[in-house]
Design a protein around this motif. Sequence first.
Motif, mmCIF file in Angstrom:
data_model
loop_
_atom_site.group_PDB
_atom_site.id
_atom_site.type_symbol
_atom_site.label_atom_id
_atom_site.label_comp_id
_atom_site.label_asym_id
_atom_site.label_seq_id
_atom_site.Cartn_x
_atom_site.Cartn_y
_atom_site.Cartn_z
ATOM 1 N N LEU A 136 0.812 -1.214 0.000
ATOM 2 C CA LEU A 136 0.000 0.000 0.000
ATOM 3 C C LEU A 136 0.852 1.273 0.000
ATOM 4 C CD1 LEU A 136 -2.682 -1.044 2.659
ATOM 5 C CD2 LEU A 136 -2.919 -1.095 0.164
ATOM 6 N N GLY A 137 2.099 1.156 0.421
ATOM 7 C CA GLY A 137 2.913 2.353 0.587
ATOM 8 C C GLY A 137 2.409 3.222 1.713
ATOM 9 N N ALA A 138 1.903 2.585 2.754
ATOM 10 C CA ALA A 138 1.286 3.310 3.872
ATOM 11 C C ALA A 138 1.514 2.547 5.159
ATOM 12 C CB ALA A 138 -0.215 3.495 3.625
ATOM 13 N N THR A 139 1.267 3.224 6.270
ATOM 14 C CA THR A 139 1.322 2.610 7.594
ATOM 15 C C THR A 139 -0.096 2.249 8.009
ATOM 16 O OG1 THR A 139 3.275 3.892 8.194
ATOM 17 C CG2 THR A 139 1.998 2.924 9.995
ATOM 18 N N VAL A 140 -0.289 0.991 8.389
ATOM 19 C CA VAL A 140 -1.616 0.494 8.763
ATOM 20 C C VAL A 140 -1.725 0.494 10.281
ATOM 21 C CG1 VAL A 140 -3.260 -1.398 8.593
ATOM 22 C CG2 VAL A 140 -1.689 -0.930 6.697
ATOM 23 N N LEU A 141 -2.772 1.167 10.776
ATOM 24 C CA LEU A 141 -2.996 1.263 12.219
ATOM 25 C C LEU A 141 -4.184 0.400 12.628
ATOM 26 C CD1 LEU A 141 -2.667 5.048 13.190
ATOM 27 C CD2 LEU A 141 -1.055 3.203 13.637
ATOM 28 N N PRO A 142 -4.127 -0.212 13.810
ATOM 29 C CA PRO A 142 -5.315 -0.919 14.318
ATOM 30 C C PRO A 142 -6.362 0.090 14.778
ATOM 31 C CG PRO A 142 -3.524 -0.992 15.916
ATOM 32 C CD PRO A 142 -2.963 -0.355 14.694
ATOM 33 N N TYR A 143 -7.464 0.160 14.043
ATOM 34 C CA TYR A 143 -8.531 1.112 14.360
ATOM 35 C C TYR A 143 -9.816 0.565 13.769
ATOM 36 C CZ TYR A 143 -10.739 5.683 15.118
ATOM 37 O OH TYR A 143 -11.546 6.708 15.545
ATOM 38 N N HIS A 144 -10.905 0.639 14.533
ATOM 39 C CA HIS A 144 -12.136 -0.030 14.151
ATOM 40 C C HIS A 144 -12.983 0.742 13.148
ATOM 41 C CE1 HIS A 144 -13.281 2.729 17.358
ATOM 42 N NE2 HIS A 144 -14.522 2.664 16.904
ATOM 43 N N VAL A 159 -1.221 7.210 6.421
ATOM 44 C CA VAL A 159 -1.703 6.338 7.498
ATOM 45 C C VAL A 159 -3.115 5.900 7.154
ATOM 46 C CG1 VAL A 159 -2.130 6.135 9.974
ATOM 47 C CG2 VAL A 159 -0.279 7.609 9.134
ATOM 48 N N ILE A 160 -3.370 4.608 7.294
ATOM 49 C CA ILE A 160 -4.693 4.070 7.001
ATOM 50 C C ILE A 160 -5.050 3.034 8.059
ATOM 51 C CG2 ILE A 160 -3.838 2.232 5.468
ATOM 52 C CD1 ILE A 160 -6.326 2.941 3.672
ATOM 53 N N SER A 161 -6.301 2.994 8.441
ATOM 54 C CA SER A 161 -6.722 2.045 9.468
ATOM 55 C C SER A 161 -6.901 0.657 8.870
ATOM 56 C CB SER A 161 -8.025 2.513 10.123
ATOM 57 O OG SER A 161 -9.094 2.431 9.204
ATOM 58 N N ASP A 162 -6.728 -0.373 9.720
ATOM 59 C CA ASP A 162 -6.931 -1.733 9.226
ATOM 60 C C ASP A 162 -8.399 -1.982 8.866
ATOM 61 O OD1 ASP A 162 -7.923 -1.711 11.791
ATOM 62 O OD2 ASP A 162 -6.661 -3.326 12.544
ATOM 63 N N ALA A 163 -9.319 -1.216 9.487
ATOM 64 C CA ALA A 163 -10.725 -1.323 9.111
ATOM 65 C C ALA A 163 -10.939 -0.873 7.670
ATOM 66 C CB ALA A 163 -11.593 -0.501 10.054
ATOM 67 N N ALA A 164 -10.236 0.158 7.245
ATOM 68 C CA ALA A 164 -10.340 0.611 5.860
ATOM 69 C C ALA A 164 -9.779 -0.439 4.907
ATOM 70 C CB ALA A 164 -9.605 1.934 5.688
ATOM 71 N N VAL A 165 -8.675 -1.059 5.295
ATOM 72 C CA VAL A 165 -8.083 -2.102 4.449
ATOM 73 C C VAL A 165 -9.043 -3.273 4.289
ATOM 74 C CG1 VAL A 165 -6.149 -3.708 4.214
ATOM 75 C CG2 VAL A 165 -5.749 -1.398 5.095
#
Length: 303
Positions: A136-144, A159-165
Amino acid sequence: MNAVPALIGYTAAVGFVAPRLMLRGRWPHRAPALAAAVWHTLAISFSIGAALTAYNLAMPAEHLHADLVGLLHACGVDVGTAEPDPGMAERLAVGVPAAIGMALGTSFAFHVARARRVRTQHRKAVDLVGRHSARLGATVLPYHIPAAYCLPGRDPRIVISDAAVRELTPEQLAAVLEHEQAHIAGRHHLFLAAVEAFHSVFRWLPLARHAREQTALLLEMVADDRALRSHCHEALATAMYEMAAARAPKGALAAAGQTVLIRLQRVLGPREAAHPALCSSVAAAVVAVPLLPLLVACPPGLG
């Protein structure tokens, strides 16, 4: 001819009338990058006009001083007949415009440094909590909640949340990432810092308030247009809708936000490009408007 009345009229028109005309126009949403440039040009022109007005007020013509003294005497006010101190007038003429310039420059540096400090702290936290995704070229954060934002500047991050992924389709995800990359590549944080600085110095001015609000909206539209070059309208719109509830941290730029409804209507509505003649005229005005206060203060000879 004394330039003070003309300068005051011009500066007042830029600070109070021009924002209303810009807000009434329909073309800014069709050409958001050009419209953002106009808001910045108006801020520059107002600053130059205010500085020149202060200069001319501090260095009035001798005949103007005599006329003012005579008028006050006629009204029964005794102000004496002493001429103004040329040295004091020169110091004021240089000092007041310099103070305006220094205030704007200092405010801009303050906003840039403060935002950089906040982003640096947040970037460290993101690197500790999140995981970098090379795909993704991004940092994935744990977020609902589905969310995405960028931290521009030095060593930028998306930065992108794992919920978005999980919840967004690959096309939606790619559109969101392209939107955030547009903010980073365009250095939009510097444009936002500039209007924040102008607002800090001229907080009471309608131009300052509207320039800050509209620049933030227009830069989001610029990033939307960048994403729409390679992704369909439905993908970006549905991704914006899914992330509408997310909140970006301070100093970050996000695909969603308070302006998401306006942007959704624009993305899904009829796409009308601004007329080339209008774009050319506005671009010419962007170049010319900062010079107008100089022409008002020092009009060319008429013969």
